[in-house]
Scaffold this active site. Structure first.
Site, PDB file in Angstrom:
ATOM      1  N   ASP A  16       0.806  -1.217   0.000  1.00  0.00           N
ATOM      2  CA  ASP A  16       0.000   0.000   0.000  1.00  0.00           C
ATOM      3  C   ASP A  16       0.847   1.278   0.000  1.00  0.00           C
ATOM      4  O   ASP A  16       0.611   2.165   0.805  1.00  0.00           O
ATOM      5  CB  ASP A  16      -0.915  -0.064   1.242  1.00  0.00           C
ATOM      6  CG  ASP A  16      -1.907   1.069   1.325  1.00  0.00           C
ATOM      7  OD1 ASP A  16      -2.412   1.499   0.272  1.00  0.00           O
ATOM      8  OD2 ASP A  16      -2.173   1.532   2.452  1.00  0.00           O
ATOM      9  N   ASN A  49       6.823  -7.547   6.767  1.00  0.00           N
ATOM     10  CA  ASN A  49       5.589  -6.863   7.121  1.00  0.00           C
ATOM     11  C   ASN A  49       4.414  -7.631   6.534  1.00  0.00           C
ATOM     12  O   ASN A  49       4.323  -7.814   5.316  1.00  0.00           O
ATOM     13  CB  ASN A  49       5.550  -5.434   6.585  1.00  0.00           C
ATOM     14  CG  ASN A  49       4.241  -4.740   6.957  1.00  0.00           C
ATOM     15  OD1 ASN A  49       4.011  -4.415   8.125  1.00  0.00           O
ATOM     16  ND2 ASN A  49       3.354  -4.552   5.985  1.00  0.00           N
ATOM     17  N   GLU A  50       3.527  -8.053   7.405  1.00  0.00           N
ATOM     18  CA  GLU A  50       2.269  -8.682   7.015  1.00  0.00           C
ATOM     19  C   GLU A  50       2.410  -9.801   5.988  1.00  0.00           C
ATOM     20  O   GLU A  50       1.689  -9.819   4.977  1.00  0.00           O
ATOM     21  CB  GLU A  50       1.281  -7.619   6.529  1.00  0.00           C
ATOM     22  CG  GLU A  50       0.981  -6.577   7.580  1.00  0.00           C
ATOM     23  CD  GLU A  50      -0.292  -5.796   7.340  1.00  0.00           C
ATOM     24  OE1 GLU A  50      -0.742  -5.730   6.198  1.00  0.00           O
ATOM     25  OE2 GLU A  50      -0.856  -5.283   8.331  1.00  0.00           O
ATOM     26  N   ASN A  74      -0.332  -5.668  13.667  1.00  0.00           N
ATOM     27  CA  ASN A  74      -1.002  -4.626  12.872  1.00  0.00           C
ATOM     28  C   ASN A  74      -2.497  -4.934  12.963  1.00  0.00           C
ATOM     29  O   ASN A  74      -2.938  -5.975  12.470  1.00  0.00           O
ATOM     30  CB  ASN A  74      -0.576  -4.689  11.411  1.00  0.00           C
ATOM     31  CG  ASN A  74       0.891  -4.296  11.197  1.00  0.00           C
ATOM     32  OD1 ASN A  74       1.570  -3.925  12.142  1.00  0.00           O
ATOM     33  ND2 ASN A  74       1.341  -4.387   9.957  1.00  0.00           N
ATOM     34  N   TYR A 101      -6.633  -3.493  12.719  1.00  0.00           N
ATOM     35  CA  TYR A 101      -7.535  -2.453  12.212  1.00  0.00           C
ATOM     36  C   TYR A 101      -8.988  -2.704  12.596  1.00  0.00           C
ATOM     37  O   TYR A 101      -9.883  -2.420  11.807  1.00  0.00           O
ATOM     38  CB  TYR A 101      -7.370  -2.320  10.694  1.00  0.00           C
ATOM     39  CG  TYR A 101      -6.046  -1.689  10.321  1.00  0.00           C
ATOM     40  CD1 TYR A 101      -5.905  -0.305  10.320  1.00  0.00           C
ATOM     41  CD2 TYR A 101      -4.937  -2.472  10.017  1.00  0.00           C
ATOM     42  CE1 TYR A 101      -4.693   0.290  10.005  1.00  0.00           C
ATOM     43  CE2 TYR A 101      -3.715  -1.884   9.694  1.00  0.00           C
ATOM     44  CZ  TYR A 101      -3.603  -0.500   9.692  1.00  0.00           C
ATOM     45  OH  TYR A 101      -2.394   0.088   9.384  1.00  0.00           O
ATOM     46  N   TYR A 117     -11.079  -1.551   9.021  1.00  0.00           N
ATOM     47  CA  TYR A 117     -11.410  -2.509   7.959  1.00  0.00           C
ATOM     48  C   TYR A 117     -12.502  -3.491   8.397  1.00  0.00           C
ATOM     49  O   TYR A 117     -13.147  -4.105   7.561  1.00  0.00           O
ATOM     50  CB  TYR A 117     -10.154  -3.284   7.501  1.00  0.00           C
ATOM     51  CG  TYR A 117      -9.164  -2.386   6.799  1.00  0.00           C
ATOM     52  CD1 TYR A 117      -9.536  -1.676   5.659  1.00  0.00           C
ATOM     53  CD2 TYR A 117      -7.879  -2.225   7.285  1.00  0.00           C
ATOM     54  CE1 TYR A 117      -8.645  -0.831   5.022  1.00  0.00           C
ATOM     55  CE2 TYR A 117      -6.977  -1.387   6.643  1.00  0.00           C
ATOM     56  CZ  TYR A 117      -7.370  -0.687   5.511  1.00  0.00           C
ATOM     57  OH  TYR A 117      -6.488   0.156   4.876  1.00  0.00           O
ATOM     58  N   GLU A 120       0.902  -1.252  13.961  1.00  0.00           N
ATOM     59  CA  GLU A 120      -0.058  -0.497  13.150  1.00  0.00           C
ATOM     60  C   GLU A 120      -1.430  -0.555  13.790  1.00  0.00           C
ATOM     61  O   GLU A 120      -1.857  -1.610  14.268  1.00  0.00           O
ATOM     62  CB  GLU A 120      -0.173  -1.063  11.721  1.00  0.00           C
ATOM     63  CG  GLU A 120       1.008  -0.766  10.831  1.00  0.00           C
ATOM     64  CD  GLU A 120       0.828  -1.245   9.399  1.00  0.00           C
ATOM     65  OE1 GLU A 120      -0.325  -1.300   8.920  1.00  0.00           O
ATOM     66  OE2 GLU A 120       1.848  -1.575   8.770  1.00  0.00           O
ATOM     67  N   TRP A 132      -0.480   3.944  12.847  1.00  0.00           N
ATOM     68  CA  TRP A 132      -0.348   4.034  11.397  1.00  0.00           C
ATOM     69  C   TRP A 132      -1.134   5.228  10.919  1.00  0.00           C
ATOM     70  O   TRP A 132      -2.335   5.244  11.134  1.00  0.00           O
ATOM     71  CB  TRP A 132      -0.887   2.761  10.727  1.00  0.00           C
ATOM     72  CG  TRP A 132      -0.513   2.689   9.279  1.00  0.00           C
ATOM     73  CD1 TRP A 132      -1.332   2.868   8.206  1.00  0.00           C
ATOM     74  CD2 TRP A 132       0.789   2.416   8.760  1.00  0.00           C
ATOM     75  NE1 TRP A 132      -0.616   2.736   7.044  1.00  0.00           N
ATOM     76  CE2 TRP A 132       0.694   2.450   7.356  1.00  0.00           C
ATOM     77  CE3 TRP A 132       2.039   2.150   9.340  1.00  0.00           C
ATOM     78  CZ2 TRP A 132       1.784   2.232   6.519  1.00  0.00           C
ATOM     79  CZ3 TRP A 132       3.112   1.936   8.511  1.00  0.00           C
ATOM     80  CH2 TRP A 132       2.965   1.973   7.110  1.00  0.00           C
ATOM     81  N   LYS A 147      -4.314   7.895   6.703  1.00  0.00           N
ATOM     82  CA  LYS A 147      -4.308   7.549   8.128  1.00  0.00           C
ATOM     83  C   LYS A 147      -3.308   8.381   8.924  1.00  0.00           C
ATOM     84  O   LYS A 147      -3.083   8.136  10.106  1.00  0.00           O
ATOM     85  CB  LYS A 147      -4.015   6.054   8.304  1.00  0.00           C
ATOM     86  CG  LYS A 147      -5.124   5.172   7.737  1.00  0.00           C
ATOM     87  CD  LYS A 147      -4.996   3.715   8.158  1.00  0.00           C
ATOM     88  CE  LYS A 147      -6.048   2.877   7.492  1.00  0.00           C
ATOM     89  NZ  LYS A 147      -5.844   2.682   6.041  1.00  0.00           N
TER      90      LYS A 147
HETATM   91  C1  GCB Z   1      -1.344  -2.417   6.554  1.00  0.00           C
HETATM   92  C2  GCB Z   1      -0.046  -2.275   5.843  1.00  0.00           C
HETATM   93  C3  GCB Z   1       0.243  -0.843   5.463  1.00  0.00           C
HETATM   94  C4  GCB Z   1      -1.029  -0.168   4.961  1.00  0.00           C
HETATM   95  C5  GCB Z   1      -2.039  -0.173   6.085  1.00  0.00           C
HETATM   96  C6  GCB Z   1      -3.378   0.447   5.690  1.00  0.00           C
HETATM   97  O1  GCB Z   1      -1.609  -3.364   7.201  1.00  0.00           O
HETATM   98  O2  GCB Z   1       1.035  -2.811   6.548  1.00  0.00           O
HETATM   99  O3  GCB Z   1       1.241  -0.816   4.492  1.00  0.00           O
HETATM  100  O4  GCB Z   1      -0.817   1.116   4.502  1.00  0.00           O
HETATM  101  O5  GCB Z   1      -2.295  -1.482   6.473  1.00  0.00           O
HETATM  102  O6  GCB Z   1      -3.570   1.625   5.869  1.00  0.00           O
HETATM  103  O7  GCB Z   1      -4.206  -0.284   5.173  1.00  0.00           O
END
Ligand code: GCB
Length: 607
Positions: free
Chosen positions: A167, A417-418, A472, A474, A478, A512, A557, A576
């Site tokens: 991303d 990462n992820e 990480n 959300y 999400y 994150e 993040w 973000k």
């Molecule tokens: C994530 C990623 C990061 C993205 C972020 C997002 O998990 O590691 O690169 O920018 O989410 O904002 O979706």
């Protein structure tokens, strides 16, 4: 081809340095005919381009901005007569993503990977006291056998575009400074240090790697320029009495001076700055100099207006001022090793850095931020691309550690990462990656990787490799966003309870969590994307973090809004940021300042 020394280029009594920053010639090569047409000798073009910078955002036409394929950079370089007899090399801070370097028409080096330096010996082909032609053939295509991972799509009109599995925008070009270095044949190639602190005395162990059999002398000077210790030999210990430690928020630095001597004759001299400090993970604590720390800070990006991912020391300075203002003490170099100047600033300012290798996109998806929450399976680690990718990954870990191992700010390595961790095939891959860091880091810093949403206790096959578990998450963005935030909180707690039940006795940190927020949107009551919702979301996350004693850090993040590939989920980039892309605060910045100013450094420590 073998990489040369990774030392940061410096001028000393014995070393000369010439910057190649400035305007270069540029020529796009969409049909890859440049090599056969002799472009290695120079470019027939009217386009010029600044270095260091990403090439994309200078252009006003979309084809140039979105260009994907081969592109050539060239410039003339006058090499002074006085450099004759010295070893000459071109040192690229980064060339994204792959490069072939030519000097006076001859190929001198090939390099793969866009975020770490390389140095190529040009002594044989360079002409001293004359103009030389430096040409670099770059290629900015993404693939599954290089880091970061992605693919290329060929449009019906034949044009290629980058399709990242990550991303952030595929900014490319000569993103970092380029130098000509001229050093003696007998020279320092690299060095490393280790630290042991006993009361007020520190033992600084060192090893110097040289291209010479001459005598090695190592001296340490304090910030007042007073000699603190001196030792001889390629390996040894410097005993520093009344050692001033490198502390979080107070980055005391010693100058280390390495000299190669033949009797009284100085053959080579190199200097650098180091900090005396120890790093350890003990139970659920992260210890710096034996004292527990709670991480407050950000996942960041190298991303700015106009220059894209190009080194931008002016903006870096602003970023550090903002991070100090807001009460942060740390950041992660998501999702690649940053310019060396960033670490130098972090060393001075006393910031803790999680240094991340560009291993991102290891989930086959061009919207991984969405798919991660859905439990999508792509069996990423079982394809034919894996052996080559692993080789590249191990190389980048080696180069990152070689480049950054002497920075006191770097306290942990993030090795992926992820990635997709829900399939057994990830396990042998992880084994190699984690082994590599342990083997190469003289300071044995903790290793970690950032776990994607679906890397949960009962599905993730790889969390056991991490010394620090980095999540990480959300929930509330999400999944279960807006009015469903109460459900988000419940789901979040349910997952955290599962981690707690495992009783891993390791620190957890959040690398994150965040919510896209348009700085122009204010709404009462809140809606997603409004400034009010960002704060509501953050408060919910913090309530969860605060209720688990093993959570030892929060890196939101993102520090600032940043550019991404276009798409329906992104509004001129990822929003973000706690700051805008122009580095001005959103409302959440004031909320963070209040929270972080009130959290002590040893927040939730077990001591
Ligand atoms: C994530 C990623 C990061 C993205 C972020 C997002 O998990 O590691 O690169 O920018 O989410 O904002 O979706």
């Amino acid at each position: 081809m073998k990489n040369g020394s990774m030392l940061y280029p410096r001028e000393t009594a014995t070393r000369r340095l010439k910057s190649l920053d400035g305007m270069w010639d540029l020529r796009f090569d969409p049909s890859s005919t440049g090599s056969s047409e002799g472009w290695a000798n120079g470019l027939d073009t009217s386009i010029t381009i600044p270095v260091p910078a990403s090439f994309q955002d200078f252009f006003t036409d979309k084809d140039a901005r979105e260009y994907c394929g081969d592109l050539w950079y060239a410039r003339d370089l006058y090499i002074p007569k006085e450099y004759e007899g010295l070893k000459l090399a071109l040192r690229f801070g980064a060339a994204t993503h792959r490069a072939i370097v030519y000097v006076n028409g001859q190929e001198v080096f090939r390099h793969e990977g866009g975020f770490l330096p390389f140095s190529c010996d040009i002594t044989e082909v360079a002409q001293c006291g004359a103009e030389n032609k430096v040409v670099v053939k770059l290629n900015n295509e993404l693939s599954e056998t290089n880091l970061p991972c992605g693919t290329v799509k060929v449009l019906k009109n034949g044009k290629k575009i980058a399709k990242p599995y990550f991303d952030f925008y595929n900014y490319s070009g000569l993103n970092r400074s380029v130098y000509l270095t001229a050093i003696p044949a007998d020279s320092v190639f690299g060095y490393e240090t280790t630290y042991a602190i006993d009361g007020t005395t520190a033992q600084v162990g060192y090893t110097v790697k040289t291209a010479s059999s001459a005598k090695v002398e190592v001296s340490l000077f304090d910030e007042d320029g007073v000699l603190a210790a001196r030792a001889e030999g390629a390996t040894g210990t410097l005993t520093v009495e009344d050692a001033k430690l490198w502390q979080v928020g107070k980055g005391y630095l010693y100058k280390i001076v390495i000299r190669l001597l033949d009797g009284d004759t100085l053959l080579d001299e190199y200097y650098d700055f180091i900090g005396i400090r120890t790093v350890e993970v003990k139970g659920t604590d992260i210890l710096i100099n034996g004292a527990p720390v709670y991480l407050k800070g950000f996942g960041k990006h190298e991303d700015s207006d106009i220059v894209g991912r190009g080194t931008n020391i002016a903006q870096t300075k602003r970023d550090f001022e903002l991070m100090k203002w807001i009460g942060a003490n740390s950041f992660r170099t998501s999702h690649y090793p940053y310019s060396e100047e960033v670490y130098q600033m972090a060393d001075r300012e006393g910031f803790l850095v999680i240094d991340e290798v560009p291993a991102v996109g290891m989930l086959r998806s061009i919207a991984n931020f969405l798919d991660a929450s859905t439990g999508a399976q792509t069996n990423f680690f079982s394809g034919d691309h894996v052996p080559k990718l692993l080789e590249r990954h191990l190389d980048d870990i080696a180069d990152m550690i070689e480049r950054d191992k002497n920075h006191p700010c770097v306290f942990a390595w993030s090795l992926l990462n992820e990635p997709e961790t829900t399939d057994e095939s990830a396990v042998p891959y992880f084994e190699r990656v984690f082994e590599q860091a342990a083997k190469l880091d003289p300071q044995k810093r903790p290793r970690t990787f950032a776990l994607v949403m679906n890397s949960v206790p009962d599905k993730c096959k790889c969390y056991q490799f991490s010394d620090i578990i980095a999540l990480n998450r959300y929930f509330g963005w999400y999944v279960n966003g807006g009015p469903e935030i109460c459900d988000a909180k419940e789901a979040f707690i349910a997952e955290m309870d599962k981690w707690q039940a495992l009783d891993l006795d390791k620190p957890f940190i959040f690398t994150e969590y965040g919510a896209d927020t348009h700085p122009g949107i204010h709404k009462l009551p809140s809606v997603m994307w409004s400034q009010e919702y960002q704060i509501e979301y953050l408060k919910m996350c913090h309530e969860v973090f605060d209720s688990y004693p093993f959570v030892k850090g929060e890196q939101v993040w993102n520090f600032a809004d940043f550019q991404t590939t276009e798409g329906i989920m992104r509004c001129d980039g990822n929003k973000k940021g706690i700051f805008t892309r122009q580095r001005q605060p959103k409302d959440a910045a004031f909320y963070f300042k209040k929270r972080w100013d009130s959290l002590p450094l040893d927040h939730k420590s077990n001591k």
